[in-house]
Design an enzyme around this catalytic site. Structure first.
Site, short mmCIF file in Angstrom:
data_model
loop_
_atom_site.label_atom_id
_atom_site.label_comp_id
_atom_site.label_asym_id
_atom_site.label_seq_id
_atom_site.Cartn_x
_atom_site.Cartn_y
_atom_site.Cartn_z
CD GLU A 34 -46.67 26.80 21.42
OE1 GLU A 34 -45.76 26.06 21.89
OE2 GLU A 34 -46.33 27.69 20.70
CG HIS A 35 -49.53 23.47 25.48
ND1 HIS A 35 -49.04 23.34 26.69
CD2 HIS A 35 -49.55 25.09 25.24
CE1 HIS A 35 -48.76 24.61 27.32
NE2 HIS A 35 -49.11 25.45 26.28
CB ALA A 122 -38.38 36.11 25.36
CD GLU A 159 -35.68 22.64 30.60
OE1 GLU A 159 -36.63 23.39 30.70
OE2 GLU A 159 -34.75 22.69 29.72
CG ASP A 171 -38.32 24.08 24.02
OD1 ASP A 171 -39.03 24.25 23.08
OD2 ASP A 171 -38.64 24.23 25.22
#
Length: 385
Positions: A34-35, A122, A159, A171
């Site tokens: 994550e990150h 979510a 994006e 993603d």
């Protein structure tokens, strides 16, 4: 799961004709890592069995007509006048169209209908699914010849430019390139990747949705990104070969960052350690050691909460609660932070009982409902009709 016949019928209701094609692109989860993506590190995502569906039909003019089922509204523009709009939802589609135009690819007008079953808010990347379903469908409709990796990059740039979110590539990459029963070990520096089997045997993945999104999320994301860049800059002044936290060791952080700023140090250290945890997670998966994988998830959550500081009381509460159940091997917050879901490795058949136990406590503590999302891994973007 939405039936493609339903998508086709709704397209016909809105536009009076049958669509030329329907594309589907899934949401995603990330097992660990994550990150790390915007720090040129590694991630371990996979697609889930919830998707965005886009029905497309060519027009005989240069008009673009969009209809979003979720909002029950149309948006119309001309191909020559594509620009960001303050409406919000069309930007994820128009951003893709803009990227195709930027590449000099030949498009004409089209009708588009969009619907999906990815829970919004979510942290399951419904926005990336919109971009990838749109790009994949337009690629097919106009025979543009783009590869799956091209389409992931186009979604990411859409994006950045039209939605204003400087997201990493994870993603879109997971949405387009996933395979069922596998995770993708993706190197976010050069986009090399390999599929790692995800064999959960007697366990399954259960997401617990906090149903909260704190306002801090977008500004904090940018702050964290800045802190990582600051750490790299300080080290780079002494070690020019260092290009990102991917190249950094704990020793370099101890020497060149910790004396300057403890907060920047803690955040950078989390990223460096998270890349190591991801390698260990792949080893655990290869060995079928789900207990070790679960422990790594707990350690990641502790780092995200205490060091990277992107958790929130609701997420921390849910992770703390599941620790007391031997049927749960591991849990952590997932995604950008400050809300969204926790991801949990849960004994098959126990998920409902787990929610029954925890939901009343969560409601009492925060005045919020707890929503479980049972997910399976799925394949990447495809034409379904």
């Amino acid at each position: 799961m939405i039936e493609t016949t339903q998508i086709g019928d709704r397209f016909r209701e809105q536009y009076g004709s049958v669509p030329d094609l329907i594309s589907r692109s899934p949401g995603r989860i990330n097992i660990i890592g994550e990150h790390t993506d915007y720090n040129e590190g590694f991630v371990l995502p996979t697609a889930i069995d919830k998707s965005v569906y886009v029905a497309l039909g060519k027009r005989d003019d240069q008009q673009i007509h969009l209809y979003a089922e979720d909002f029950g509204e149309f948006f119309r523009t001309d191909l020559a006048q594509v620009a960001p709009t303050d409406k919000g939802w069309p930007n994820y589609i128009l951003g893709v169209v803009n990227q195709l135009k930027e590449r000099g690819l030949l498009l004409s007008g089209f009708n588009l209908y969009i619907d999906g079953d990815i829970p919004v808010g979510a942290g399951l990347s419904s926005s990336a699914a919109v971009e990838c379903a749109t790009g994949f469908g337009l690629n097919q409709l106009f025979n543009l010849g783009l590869s799956r990796i091209d389409l992931a990059k186009i979604g990411q740039l859409a994006e950045h430019t039209y939605a204003g979110v400087k997201c990493g590539i994870m993603d879109q990459f997971a949405s387009v390139l996933s395979k069922p029963d596998h995770v993708i070990r993706l190197d976010c520096r050069d986009l090399s990747y390999q599929y790692v089997p995800l064999q959960l045997h007697d366990y399954e993945l259960v997401l617990l949705n906090t149903n909260v999104k704190h306002a801090l999320a977008s500004s904090a994301y940018n702050d964290r990104r800045q802190a990582c860049e600051q750490a790299v800059e300080w080290i780079q002044s002494q070690h020019p070969a260092v290009k990102s936290l991917r190249d950094v060791s704990i020793e370099l952080l101890d020497q060149w960052v910790q004396p300057k700023d403890e907060s920047v140090y803690r955040k950078a250290r989390f990223v460096v350690e998270e890349n190591v945890r991801l390698d260990r997670a792949c080893t655990a998966l290869a060995a079928g050691d789900l207990s070790e994988l679960g422990q790594l998830l707990y350690r990641t959550h502790m780092g995200l909460s205490q060091h990277y500081q992107v958790s929130c009381p609701e997420l921390d509460f849910l992770v703390d609660q599941v620790r007391s159940f031997p049927e749960v091997l591991g849990a952590r917050m997932m995604g950008g932070g400050f809300g969204g879901c926790t991801i949990n490795i849960v004994k098959k058949g126990f998920g409902t009982k787990l929610v029954e136990e925890i939901a009343p406590r969560y409601q009492a503590q925060f005045g919020l409902a707890l929503t479980p999302i049972f997910v399976k891994t799925g394949g990447g973007t495809e034409i379904v009709n």
